[in-house]
Design a protein around this motif. Structure first.
Motif, PDB file in Angstrom:
ATOM      1  N   GLY A 179       0.598  -1.026  -0.138  1.00 47.60           N
ATOM      2  CA  GLY A 179      -0.171   0.381   0.165  1.00 47.60           C
ATOM      3  C   GLY A 179       0.626   1.494  -0.079  1.00 47.60           C
ATOM      4  N   ASN A 180       2.012   1.186   0.491  1.00 45.94           N
ATOM      5  CA  ASN A 180       3.467   2.390  -0.219  1.00 45.94           C
ATOM      6  C   ASN A 180       2.425   2.729  -1.696  1.00 45.94           C
ATOM      7  OD1 ASN A 180       4.142   2.047   2.790  1.00 45.94           O
ATOM      8  ND2 ASN A 180       5.635   0.025   2.129  1.00 45.94           N
ATOM      9  N   PRO A 181       2.945   4.150  -1.551  1.00 46.54           N
ATOM     10  CA  PRO A 181       2.851   4.796  -2.439  1.00 46.54           C
ATOM     11  C   PRO A 181       4.325   4.813  -3.647  1.00 46.54           C
ATOM     12  CG  PRO A 181       2.694   6.997  -0.887  1.00 46.54           C
ATOM     13  CD  PRO A 181       2.561   5.435  -0.416  1.00 46.54           C
ATOM     14  N   LEU A 182       3.613   4.749  -5.144  1.00 47.39           N
ATOM     15  CA  LEU A 182       4.969   4.457  -5.987  1.00 47.39           C
ATOM     16  C   LEU A 182       5.093   6.433  -6.592  1.00 47.39           C
ATOM     17  CD1 LEU A 182       4.245   1.132  -7.948  1.00 47.39           C
ATOM     18  CD2 LEU A 182       6.009   1.704  -6.067  1.00 47.39           C
ATOM     19  N   THR A 183       6.156   6.476  -6.171  1.00 50.63           N
ATOM     20  CA  THR A 183       6.763   7.886  -6.586  1.00 50.63           C
ATOM     21  C   THR A 183       7.153   8.161  -7.825  1.00 50.63           C
ATOM     22  OG1 THR A 183       8.273   8.366  -4.811  1.00 50.63           O
ATOM     23  CG2 THR A 183       5.455   9.063  -4.360  1.00 50.63           C
ATOM     24  N   ALA A 184       8.146   7.138  -7.984  1.00 52.79           N
ATOM     25  CA  ALA A 184       9.687   7.192  -8.413  1.00 52.79           C
ATOM     26  C   ALA A 184       9.638   6.292  -9.429  1.00 52.79           C
ATOM     27  CB  ALA A 184      10.642   7.756  -7.925  1.00 52.79           C
ATOM     28  N   THR A 185       9.568   5.564  -9.795  1.00 48.85           N
ATOM     29  CA  THR A 185       8.674   3.961 -10.321  1.00 48.85           C
ATOM     30  C   THR A 185       8.912   4.282 -12.232  1.00 48.85           C
ATOM     31  OG1 THR A 185       8.912   3.236  -8.303  1.00 48.85           O
ATOM     32  CG2 THR A 185       8.043   1.312 -10.080  1.00 48.85           C
ATOM     33  N   VAL A 186       9.421   4.548 -12.922  1.00 50.40           N
ATOM     34  CA  VAL A 186       9.087   4.138 -13.920  1.00 50.40           C
ATOM     35  C   VAL A 186      10.418   2.961 -14.599  1.00 50.40           C
ATOM     36  CG1 VAL A 186       9.085   5.159 -16.125  1.00 50.40           C
ATOM     37  CG2 VAL A 186       8.974   6.664 -14.176  1.00 50.40           C
ATOM     38  N   VAL A 187       9.840   1.837 -14.951  1.00 47.81           N
ATOM     39  CA  VAL A 187       9.968   0.866 -15.931  1.00 47.81           C
ATOM     40  C   VAL A 187      10.942   0.179 -17.017  1.00 47.81           C
ATOM     41  CG1 VAL A 187       9.982  -1.903 -15.655  1.00 47.81           C
ATOM     42  CG2 VAL A 187       8.950  -0.692 -13.969  1.00 47.81           C
ATOM     43  N   ALA A 188      11.400   0.811 -17.600  1.00 47.40           N
ATOM     44  CA  ALA A 188      11.955   0.315 -18.777  1.00 47.40           C
ATOM     45  C   ALA A 188      12.122  -1.229 -19.477  1.00 47.40           C
ATOM     46  CB  ALA A 188      13.507   1.258 -18.583  1.00 47.40           C
ATOM     47  N   THR A 189      10.793  -0.759 -19.945  1.00 47.37           N
ATOM     48  CA  THR A 189       9.944  -2.199 -20.092  1.00 47.37           C
ATOM     49  C   THR A 189      10.981  -2.805 -21.644  1.00 47.37           C
ATOM     50  OG1 THR A 189       8.395  -1.290 -19.358  1.00 47.37           O
ATOM     51  CG2 THR A 189       8.230  -3.407 -21.416  1.00 47.37           C
ATOM     52  N   ALA A 190      11.274  -1.937 -22.582  1.00 46.42           N
ATOM     53  CA  ALA A 190      11.437  -1.846 -23.461  1.00 46.42           C
ATOM     54  C   ALA A 190      13.814  -2.699 -23.705  1.00 46.42           C
ATOM     55  CB  ALA A 190      12.290  -0.541 -24.933  1.00 46.42           C
ATOM     56  N   ASP A 191      14.117  -1.789 -22.801  1.00 48.28           N
ATOM     57  CA  ASP A 191      15.431  -2.274 -22.423  1.00 48.28           C
ATOM     58  C   ASP A 191      15.167  -4.080 -21.062  1.00 48.28           C
ATOM     59  OD1 ASP A 191      16.640  -0.402 -23.112  1.00 48.28           O
ATOM     60  OD2 ASP A 191      16.810   0.851 -21.383  1.00 48.28           O
TER      61      ASP A 191
END
Length: 445
Positions: A179-191
């Motif tokens: 339940g912790n907010p995600l504030t910086a997670t952007v996953v490099a799916t293509a990589d």
């Protein structure tokens, strides 16, 4: 070659990745999409096709004659990021930061080098469209190349071109399993897909293409367009905390230091100023002394009080000089750079540890040494502020009314204010500095 991966539990989410064989040696002018379709006619909607950039470059005629690979790297380099011996990490024409600008002397005939595709995203779009035409399938396409990574040993494949793939998965605004907010997670799916494909591809095995199946959420449907491409993976300069290598960062900070005369209203981080002061006090000084003191005016009240008192002192001096009121007003306006800055620093000289010789010539030289050391400290300060992306202007005005400055700021009598430094975020990009020929300032004996 193929692999099946089950990354979770429960319903066993899984995907397959394999590298089809049967692709011929690629020649200039070849249609990569047709070659892939012939090697893997069973492609299905939602697959991701991962293509090594080398075969794309060969098909696009990016093989060039170059007896000197270094010259080819020079031609492809926009900016040197770091250098150690013969190794260079550079930003290339495609905006990628990588070793040797992506210029490859392997897998190409002797006397030639292989350059990266001119526009990898465009190459990926062309391959995707070609596979749609050839097989009637809606797939995602990645063009990949091998990169080293900061702080990590070894190489891995990353996406340098993309079409129809969700290259970034932005999880910000969501929550984790607790339940912790995600504030910086952007996953490099293509990589991640590129690295998965590289596990089954192989230069020696002649398998330059991989297919990933079972991750349809990573593929954009044809009605959704090709997407932003892999260019979205390149961090922009404003957000890049590691844009330069160590020695290059020092040179860049020195080169980028400008006298900034217009600032935004953004507050200045006091911590950034203190880090700059920490750099300032590493300057050389005579007799192992520390002749610098920095008075930080962090409140608007302290700045206004000082500048009002200085203005009154200047006006009084100019009137004694017989200047007209118009001339006085014009000269006083030159101090606006200090008044409009959100932060001021008053560097001061102290002569603690200086020697007294009882000889006017040597005593004057002694003071000059301390003045030079103070200037070195201020230069360190200005360069460090530039490294913090803060603009500055060093204005000498406090030296014309030192007694007033000491009184207003309640400074010791032996502190000599050596100007004032206006600090803030530049309101606009500084103008390019005119080129100066270093040779014009050098005499060799």
């Amino acid at each position: 070659m193929n692999a099946t991966v089950s990354p979770g539990t429960g319903e066993r989410p899984e995907y397959r990745v394999w590298a089809p064989g049967g692709l011929p040696e690629v020649q200039p002018g070849d249609d990569v999409a047709k070659l892939v379709a012939a090697a893997e006619p069973g492609l299905a909607d939602g697959d991701v096709v991962i293509v090594t950039s080398k075969i794309v470059s060969k098909a696009e005629g990016r093989v060039v004659r170059a007896a000197d690979r270094e010259a080819a790297i020079d031609a492809e380099t926009v900016r040197v990021v770091a250098r150690r011996g013969s190794l260079r990490i550079v930003e290339n024409r495609q905006g990628l930061v990588m070793a040797a600008a992506g210029v490859d002397a392997s897998n190409t005939p002797a006397g030639t080098v292989l350059l990266l595709p001119e526009d990898p995203d465009a190459s990926a779009r062309a391959i995707r469209a070609g596979l749609r035409d050839a097989l009637g399938v809606d797939v995602g396409v990645l063009v990949t190349d091998t990169f080293g990574r900061p702080w990590r040993a070894g190489l891995t494949d990353v996406a340098i071109g993309a079409a129809g793939v969700r290259v970034l998965d932005d999880l910000r605004g969501g929550t984790d399993a607790y339940g912790n907010p995600l504030t910086a997670t952007v996953v490099a799916t293509a990589d991640e897909l590129a690295a998965a494909g590289d596990l089954v591809k192989g230069k020696a095995a002649g398998r330059p293409v991989a297919v990933v199946r079972g991750l349809p959420h990573a593929v954009r449907p044809g009605t959704d367009g090709d997407g932003d491409g892999a260019r979205a993976l390149v961090r922009n300069a404003a957000d890049d905390m590691f844009r330069l290598g160590t020695s290059e960062a020092v040179r860049e900070a020195v080169a980028q230091r400008r006298t900034v005369r217009a600032f935004t209203d953004d507050p200045v981080d006091p911590g950034a100023v203190r880090r700059a002061v920490a750099a300032a006090v590493t300057a050389p000084a005579p007799h192992h002394t520390t002749p610098w003191r920095f008075v930080l005016l962090e409140s608007a009240r302290s700045r206004v009080r000082l500048l009002d008192a200085m203005r009154d002192a200047w006006i009084a001096d100019l009137r004694r000089d017989g200047k007209s009121e118009e001339s006085i007003a014009r000269r006083v306006r030159r101090g606006d750079v200090l008044r409009n800055a959100p932060y001021l620093i008053v560097p001061c000289l102290v002569m603690d540890g200086s020697h007294t010789y009882g000889d006017a010539r040597r005593d004057a030289a002694e003071r000059e040494m301390f003045v030079v050391a103070t200037g070195a400290g201020v230069q360190n300060l200005l360069v460090a502020l530039a490294g913090e992306r803060l603009g500055s202007a060093w204005v000498s005005s406090t030296m014309f009314c030192r007694d007033v400055v000491r009184e207003v700021l309640e400074l010791p009598a032996d502190w000599d204010p050596m100007g004032a430094v206006a600090v803030g975020r530049p309101a606009q990009e500084p103008k390019a500095r005119p080129e100066r020929d270093p040779g014009a300032f050098v005499e060799v004996r």
